[in-house]
Design an enzyme around this catalytic site. Structure first.
Site, mmCIF file in Angstrom:
data_model
loop_
_atom_site.group_PDB
_atom_site.id
_atom_site.type_symbol
_atom_site.label_atom_id
_atom_site.label_comp_id
_atom_site.label_asym_id
_atom_site.label_seq_id
_atom_site.Cartn_x
_atom_site.Cartn_y
_atom_site.Cartn_z
ATOM 1 N N CYS A 1 0.807 -1.209 0.000
ATOM 2 C CA CYS A 1 0.000 0.000 0.000
ATOM 3 C C CYS A 1 0.847 1.270 0.000
ATOM 4 O O CYS A 1 0.601 2.191 -0.769
ATOM 5 C CB CYS A 1 -0.945 -0.065 1.194
ATOM 6 S SG CYS A 1 -1.404 1.482 1.917
ATOM 7 N N CYS B 1 -0.900 22.513 8.608
ATOM 8 C CA CYS B 1 -0.543 21.138 8.257
ATOM 9 C C CYS B 1 0.794 21.126 7.524
ATOM 10 O O CYS B 1 1.211 20.115 6.968
ATOM 11 C CB CYS B 1 -1.635 20.506 7.395
ATOM 12 S SG CYS B 1 -2.028 21.465 5.938
#
Ligand code: SAH
Length: 393
Positions: free
Chosen positions: A14, A348
């Site tokens: 993944c 962020c």
């Protein structure tokens, strides 16, 4: 050393949790160090301005959202799971360490039902077939679960019957929406959605405030750490009754609405560029009975701030949470002109935050606190909350 290790059967293919092999306490230490280095010349290492990073107790099963692509498999089967790292090859996902387990179960069940009902999966190369993706969002404080089916078209075959079967096989589902995406694009969601079951929305709560979330609503993916982040931001703004607060880059209004629910008589103005997000924010204000206290403006934050500064409006505190690119020099100059007592900068991307803070520090603010929060364990991302106060003349 006795560090707890987390193992995920899918992480190798993944590539989502890129630092999973690094023990969690070390991940946190590295993030702390990264912030410390970045702010070294404005935050004195002997002071208590830089706070220790707030990590999770158990960094597993925190993600309230999961998605799968679909593609036709052999003999009428449907492939689902996730794209192997850097490819469009679909790998089956037996389990994911960071997702809420209900999400993947529902995605698998939906793929199975679609296969049984002979719904055609979308073939990326040929541009044919219907099912492109599915996205599941699960409530953290509620048991609600929204399945969004992303289709290359506006209808599903025998839609009513199909919906009945989907829900029968996955009773965790509380609502279903159909999102239409007919473009040749890597973006998962298209611009329009339609409810198929139970209004096509879900509800969740953050700091006691209820949020209605639709297929395209922006909503943080780690709710317990989101509460940590919002609490830091709201407490840092030192709000009192009657104050006026600006929530800039407000998304669906989560920070401002949480603040308004905690302080009587607080008035909040939220500014956000996304039309859908502003509509969500207004609806969420109504749902919580906060619409008398909160208004939301759909505008570019910089243009709005320049106007506000020109009109000489007053705000006691500005809370800002810009995207990764950070804010703009004009926005920051307008903060200096408006001169709120406190500025809370949620970010962020600490690199752009650092750049923007330089302008505020040069313009008469001092940094009181800087707290890193780990919203995305097993990745390199770190969220930071900076609290600034106006220097006394
Ligand atoms: N505070 C919110 C959202 C933060 S994400 C939350 O915690 O959920 C940043 C938001 O800024 C996004 O919703 C994005 O649409 C918005 N945005 C990006 N550029 C903008 C701009 N120029 N003006 C106003 N909002 C903007």
């Amino acid at each position: 050393m006795g560090y707890k290790t987390y193992i995920c059967p899918t992480s190798k293919n993944c590539g989502g949790c890129e630092t999973l092999a690094v023990p969690y306490p070390i991940q946190l230490e590295r993030k702390q160090q990264q912030v410390e280095e970045l702010f070294a010349d404005i935050v004195d290492s002997g002071s208590d301005v830089l706070q220790p990073i707030v990590g999770m107790d158990e960094p597993v099963r925190f993600r309230n959202k999961a998605a799968t692509p679909f593609a036709p498999g052999p003999k009428g089967t449907i492939r689902s799971g996730f794209f192997a790292k850097g490819t469009h090859r679909i790998v089956r996902c037996r389990s994911c360490l960071v997702e809420d387990e209900r999400c993947r179960r529902v995605l698998d069940s939906f793929a199975k039902t679609s296969e049984l009902c002979k719904v055609a999966a979308y073939d990326e190369d040929k541009g044919r077939g219907l099912l492109r993706h599915a996205v599941v969002r699960a409530g953290w404080k509620t048991d609600e679960l929204l399945l969004t089916i992303v289709a290359n078209g506006e209808r599903l075959p025998r839609e009513r019957e199909l919906v009945k079967r989907i829900v029968k096989h996955a009773p965790d589902i509380t609502a279903i929406a159909l999102n239409t995406n007919v473009r040749k694009t890597n973006a998962i969601l298209g611009p329009t959605s339609r409810p198929l079951y139970n209004g096509g929305v879900m509800h969740d709560q953050l700091l006691g405030v209820t949020f209605e979330i639709g297929p395209t609503s922006f909503y943080q993916t780690n709710p317990s750490q989101t509460e940590v982040l919002y609490r830091l931001a709201i407490e840092g703004a030192q709000l009192q009754a009657g104050m006026r607060v600006l929530d800039a880059y407000c998304g669906i209004g989560t920070i401002g609405l949480c603040a308004a629910s905690q302080v009587d008589g607080l008035t909040v103005t939220g500014v956000e560029l996304g039309k859908g997000a502003v509509a969500d924010a207004r609806r969420n204000a109504r749902i919580n009975g906060l619409d008398g206290q909160c208004r939301f403006v759909c505008a570019d934050a910089t243009a709005f701030m320049k106007d506000t500064a020109k009109r000489g409006e007053r705000y006691d505190a500005v809370i800002m949470d810009p995207p990764r690119a950070g804010s703009t020099p004009e926005f920051l100059a307008s903060i200096l002109a408006l001169a709120p007592r406190r500025v809370v900068y949620v970010s962020c991307n600490a690199v752009t935050q650092r750049r923007d803070l330089d302008q505020l520090l040069a313009g008469g603010y001092r940094i009181e606190r800087l707290t890193p929060v780990d919203m995305f364990p097993h990745t390199k991302h770190v969220e930071t909350v900076a609290l600034l106060a106006k220097k006394r003349k």
